[in-house]
Design an enzyme around this catalytic site. Structure first.
Site, PDB file in Angstrom:
ATOM      1  N   ASP A 156       1.051  -1.235   0.037  1.00  0.00           N
ATOM      2  CA  ASP A 156      -0.020  -0.079  -0.073  1.00  0.00           C
ATOM      3  C   ASP A 156       0.954   1.203  -0.108  1.00  0.00           C
ATOM      4  O   ASP A 156       1.962   1.326   0.134  1.00  0.00           O
ATOM      5  CB  ASP A 156      -0.864   0.061   1.225  1.00  0.00           C
ATOM      6  CG  ASP A 156      -0.345  -0.378   2.372  1.00  0.00           C
ATOM      7  OD1 ASP A 156       0.730   0.073   2.732  1.00  0.00           O
ATOM      8  OD2 ASP A 156      -0.603  -1.209   3.376  1.00  0.00           O
ATOM      9  N   GLU A 169       4.614   3.655 -23.293  1.00  0.00           N
ATOM     10  CA  GLU A 169       4.629   2.107 -23.371  1.00  0.00           C
ATOM     11  C   GLU A 169       4.155   1.437 -24.657  1.00  0.00           C
ATOM     12  O   GLU A 169       3.038   2.105 -24.997  1.00  0.00           O
ATOM     13  CB  GLU A 169       3.948   1.199 -22.196  1.00  0.00           C
ATOM     14  CG  GLU A 169       4.442  -0.101 -22.159  1.00  0.00           C
ATOM     15  CD  GLU A 169       3.389  -1.184 -21.835  1.00  0.00           C
ATOM     16  OE1 GLU A 169       3.785  -2.390 -21.303  1.00  0.00           O
ATOM     17  OE2 GLU A 169       2.224  -0.752 -22.005  1.00  0.00           O
ATOM     18  N   ASP A 229       0.251   3.639 -20.569  1.00  0.00           N
ATOM     19  CA  ASP A 229       0.084   2.142 -20.717  1.00  0.00           C
ATOM     20  C   ASP A 229      -0.287   1.925 -22.122  1.00  0.00           C
ATOM     21  O   ASP A 229      -1.193   2.627 -22.574  1.00  0.00           O
ATOM     22  CB  ASP A 229      -0.948   1.806 -19.678  1.00  0.00           C
ATOM     23  CG  ASP A 229      -1.261   0.311 -19.787  1.00  0.00           C
ATOM     24  OD1 ASP A 229      -0.219  -0.370 -19.373  1.00  0.00           O
ATOM     25  OD2 ASP A 229      -2.106  -0.158 -20.319  1.00  0.00           O
ATOM     26  N   ASP A 233       1.089   5.931 -13.483  1.00  0.00           N
ATOM     27  CA  ASP A 233       0.601   5.261 -14.558  1.00  0.00           C
ATOM     28  C   ASP A 233      -0.440   5.937 -15.105  1.00  0.00           C
ATOM     29  O   ASP A 233      -1.518   6.213 -14.444  1.00  0.00           O
ATOM     30  CB  ASP A 233       0.434   3.598 -14.042  1.00  0.00           C
ATOM     31  CG  ASP A 233       1.020   2.807 -15.362  1.00  0.00           C
ATOM     32  OD1 ASP A 233       0.522   2.574 -16.130  1.00  0.00           O
ATOM     33  OD2 ASP A 233       1.968   1.947 -14.585  1.00  0.00           O
ATOM     34  N   HIS A 271       6.943  -5.129 -14.266  1.00  0.00           N
ATOM     35  CA  HIS A 271       5.925  -6.064 -13.452  1.00  0.00           C
ATOM     36  C   HIS A 271       5.292  -7.009 -14.713  1.00  0.00           C
ATOM     37  O   HIS A 271       4.784  -7.803 -14.287  1.00  0.00           O
ATOM     38  CB  HIS A 271       4.899  -5.083 -13.057  1.00  0.00           C
ATOM     39  CG  HIS A 271       3.869  -4.348 -14.154  1.00  0.00           C
ATOM     40  ND1 HIS A 271       4.579  -3.223 -14.604  1.00  0.00           N
ATOM     41  CD2 HIS A 271       2.817  -4.329 -14.531  1.00  0.00           C
ATOM     42  CE1 HIS A 271       3.916  -2.812 -15.554  1.00  0.00           C
ATOM     43  NE2 HIS A 271       2.552  -3.666 -15.758  1.00  0.00           N
ATOM     44  N   ASP A 272       5.930  -6.779 -15.862  1.00  0.00           N
ATOM     45  CA  ASP A 272       5.264  -7.822 -16.991  1.00  0.00           C
ATOM     46  C   ASP A 272       6.452  -8.751 -17.335  1.00  0.00           C
ATOM     47  O   ASP A 272       6.118  -9.653 -18.142  1.00  0.00           O
ATOM     48  CB  ASP A 272       4.718  -7.097 -18.325  1.00  0.00           C
ATOM     49  CG  ASP A 272       3.644  -6.350 -17.927  1.00  0.00           C
ATOM     50  OD1 ASP A 272       2.849  -6.383 -17.055  1.00  0.00           O
ATOM     51  OD2 ASP A 272       3.273  -5.271 -18.571  1.00  0.00           O
TER      52      ASP A 272
HETATM   53  O1  ISL Z   1       2.985  -8.962 -20.938  1.00  0.00           O
HETATM   54  C1  ISL Z   1       2.248  -8.743 -21.989  1.00  0.00           C
HETATM   55  C2  ISL Z   1       1.253  -9.727 -22.267  1.00  0.00           C
HETATM   56  O2  ISL Z   1       1.961 -10.832 -22.992  1.00  0.00           O
HETATM   57  C3  ISL Z   1       2.579  -7.494 -22.641  1.00  0.00           C
HETATM   58  O3  ISL Z   1       1.819  -7.705 -23.986  1.00  0.00           O
HETATM   59  C4  ISL Z   1       1.636  -6.608 -21.952  1.00  0.00           C
HETATM   60  O4  ISL Z   1       0.265  -6.931 -21.925  1.00  0.00           O
HETATM   61  C5  ISL Z   1       1.769  -5.422 -22.475  1.00  0.00           C
HETATM   62  O5  ISL Z   1       3.300  -4.984 -22.439  1.00  0.00           O
HETATM   63  C6  ISL Z   1       1.066  -4.239 -22.175  1.00  0.00           C
HETATM   64  O6  ISL Z   1       1.203  -4.128 -20.722  1.00  0.00           O
HETATM   65  C7  ISL Z   1       0.493  -3.123 -20.105  1.00  0.00           C
HETATM   66  O7  ISL Z   1      -0.991  -3.128 -20.402  1.00  0.00           O
HETATM   67  C8  ISL Z   1      -1.521  -4.198 -19.812  1.00  0.00           C
HETATM   68  C9  ISL Z   1      -1.356  -4.755 -18.551  1.00  0.00           C
HETATM   69  O8  ISL Z   1      -1.766  -5.982 -18.327  1.00  0.00           O
HETATM   70  C10 ISL Z   1       0.208  -4.595 -18.236  1.00  0.00           C
HETATM   71  O9  ISL Z   1       0.356  -4.771 -16.863  1.00  0.00           O
HETATM   72  C11 ISL Z   1       0.651  -3.287 -18.571  1.00  0.00           C
HETATM   73  O10 ISL Z   1       2.065  -3.178 -18.162  1.00  0.00           O
HETATM   74  C12 ISL Z   1      -3.061  -3.605 -19.777  1.00  0.00           C
HETATM   75  O11 ISL Z   1      -3.148  -2.728 -19.345  1.00  0.00           O
END
Ligand code: ISL
Length: 584
Positions: free
Chosen positions: A48, A284, A225, A117, A356-357
């Protein structure tokens, strides 16, 4: 520096000394916090805002300049907050607006900027805009989203009746049938993330107003995003279907669409203009090419400061992210080198291994076994010495690794869980699907931050929402802070080097050893100063074939990851940064 009295020869091919015109973020480092997994102050098992505030001294000690917060807005948490139901609030899970104001104030007091974000390709299906849009085909907000009738000649709601054949990023079709109105809405991600229709000027104005509200509240910029998906190519039509694929690929209709530059320039004019000197904007952009990135980030065009591109984190993936290939250094070099070159004259790179991805880089491109510490330092060194703004993802500075997920029940991420269900449903072996998830799942990045060796790693006093990595008994911030040779202190030195040595931020970049399978090497040049970064991506000693290596061996070591190493051979996973001055 030149010897007193000597006149350095002019070097027309190199850049001038950095002037006051270099933006602040060229010499800055951004730290990404994934709030859910960083620090839990109230013991509910989820990180948090008060938890983050309590750790600002740690970030200050690391020396980063900017804190990027993944979404903290009210959200049903279908995609951990990337599904937003109120853009101007804070989810009670993370605290309150007052907690956020306090976090911003305390960050500013430490000289840390705060970047939010911005998730505006889609909202949550529980956002009042979508609830209204869905309420009737006559709703004044109907056109704020992408509503379409079923495919002509099909029965609405039946498989195959979707308006186009596109698949969603999270498995299944990209269209959801709404029985009440008999139409479908588009969702490139989960069905709880309907895409906004940016063709509608009311949508754009609402987003701009919201962004200005955040700036007035004191935030210092936005990480946008999937921002290259906001402009769609009309009419929305079927995409090509790869062999064996369940759905078509709609990328040609939603990646870098026809109005994307216009929308970003408009956003800049409406929100950022007048504040350029203090804000940071990063878009992004999955699938973005270097040529497009040059346009997006050319300061003259006033769109965004930098983009996140994805090529270099795709070098170990074949047909899609679950097709895991062995890592090849040559592929990484080819990609990063092309990006360095493409953005050398205009535009700017952002540099990242992790977010985080992405799975943890030390497990992915390094050696998370015997050489974990050294290879984590090597990876940090290589990244931070490129030209661009480095991003550190929480725990990367500790050399945190992928997690030992044993079964599908151990995963939480919607992408992973959906993929498992679909792939196994289509006949893939569960063990094979799990193997790919273990390597690539986004949950690898999301295990709680490892603060200390106590049972929940000092992350929470409750039950963590995702299990802590058992290796926190060894890999944790408390241990790293106490050890001057830790990955943490190496990252701290890298960040400090960016401030003390202008060539790190602004020098020209030249890639060396184009075909070498284990040694990654490049130089940076600013005026008379030249830096060499050389790194052994292997567990065996190697003598680098760097041109003029013998001479370089006389140059002082700015930073290395093996104490006292000076000889011509690099030991396993060794990296060195050497510095010399010409004209003296
Ligand atoms: O990790 C992925 C799926 O294979 C990437 O394609 C990811 O979804 C993409 O980088 C977009 O990411 C962003 O938008 C998404 C969200 O789930 C991710 O956490 C974010 O970083 C949708 O909002």
């Amino acid at each position: 520096m030149t010897v007193a009295g000597s006149v350095p020869e002019p070097r027309p091919e190199s850049r001038p000394e950095p002037g006051p015109e270099a933006p602040w973020w060229t010499s800055s480092v951004v730290y990404q916090v994934y709030p859910r997994s960083f620090a839990d102050a109230d013991g509910d098992g989820v990180g948090d805002l008060r938890g983050i505030t309590s750790r600002l001294d740690y970030l200050q000690q690391l020396g980063v300049d900017v804190l990027w917060l993944s979404p903290i807005y009210p959200s049903p948490q279908d995609d951990n907050g990337y599904d937003i139901s109120d853009y101007q609030g804070v989810d009670p899970l993370f605290g309150s607006l007052a907690d956020l104001d306090d976090l911003i104030a305390q960050a500013h007091a430490r000289g840390l900027r705060v970047v939010m974000d911005l998730v505006v390709n889609h909202t949550s299906d529980e956002h009042p805009w979508f609830v209204e849009s869905r309420s009737s085909t006559d709703s004044p907000k109907r056109d704020w989203y992408w509503w379409r009738p079923a495919r002509p000649g099909s029965t609405p709601g039946e498989p195959g009746a979707e308006p186009t054949n596109w698949g969603s990023f999270f498995s299944g079709p990209a269209w959801e049938y709404d029985e009440a109105s008999g139409e479908y809405y588009l969702h490139l991600f989960s069905r709880k993330q309907p895409d906004l229709n940016w063709e509608n000027p009311e949508v754009r104005h609402a987003v701009h107003a919201m962004m200005r509200w955040w700036l007035d509240r004191g935030v210092d910029g936005f990480r946008m995003d999937v921002i290259n998906m906001i402009s769609k190519q009309l009419p929305l039509t079927d995409g090509p279907v790869a062999e064996g694929a369940a759905h078509g690929d709609g990328a040609a209709y939603f990646l870098g669409g026809p109005r994307i530059h216009e929308f970003l320039a408009e956003m800049h004019a409406e929100v950022v203009a007048g504040h350029e000197a203090t804000l940071l904007t990063v878009g992004e952009m999955p699938g973005v090419t270097v040529e497009e990135a040059q346009l997006f980030t050319d300061p003259e065009r006033r769109e965004v400061d930098m983009v996140f591109q994805f090529e270099h984190v795709g070098v170990d993936q074949g047909e899609g992210k679950w097709d895991v290939l062995p890592f090849r250094l040559t592929a990484l070099r080819e990609s990063l080198g092309r990006w360095q070159e493409g953005l050398a004259k205009a535009g700017w790179n952002s540099l990242y291994w992790n977010n985080h991805d992405q799975p943890r880089v030390v497990s992915r491109f390094g050696d998370d076994g015997a050489h974990r510490v050294r290879s984590a330092k090597l990876l940090g060194t290589v990244l931070h010495l490129h030209r661009g703004t480095p991003y550190v993802y929480q725990g990367e500075e500790l050399g945190m690794t992928n997690a030992p997920f044993a079964a599908i029940e151990d995963f939480r991420d919607i992408e992973s869980v959906n993929h498992y269900r679909h792939a196994v449903g289509l006949g893939e072996q569960p063990a094979d699907v799990l193997r790919a998830l273990r390597a690539m799942s986004r949950d690898n990045a999301r295990t709680p931050m490892q603060w200390d060796a106590s049972p929940n790693a000092g992350f929470t006093t409750g039950t963590p929402w995702l299990a802590v990595n058992p290796n926190h008994d060894e890999i944790n911030a408390a241990a790293a802070l106490a050890d001057p040779d830790s990955v943490f202190h190496h990252y701290r030195r890298l960040i400090a080097l960016r401030k003390s040595e202008p060539a790190v931020a602004l020098g020209d970049f030249t890639m060396l050893l184009e075909d070498d399978p284990v040694v990654y090497a490049f130089t940076r040049r600013l005026g008379e100063v030249e830096l060499l970064c050389v790194a052994n991506f292997s567990g065996d000693p190697v003598r680098p074939a760097v041109p003029g290596w013998e001479e370089w061996l006389d140059a002082p070591l700015l930073l290395g990851n093996v104490a006292g190493s000076v000889g011509p051979d690099l030991v396993a996973w060794e990296a060195r940064v050497l510095r010399r001055e010409h004209g003296r």
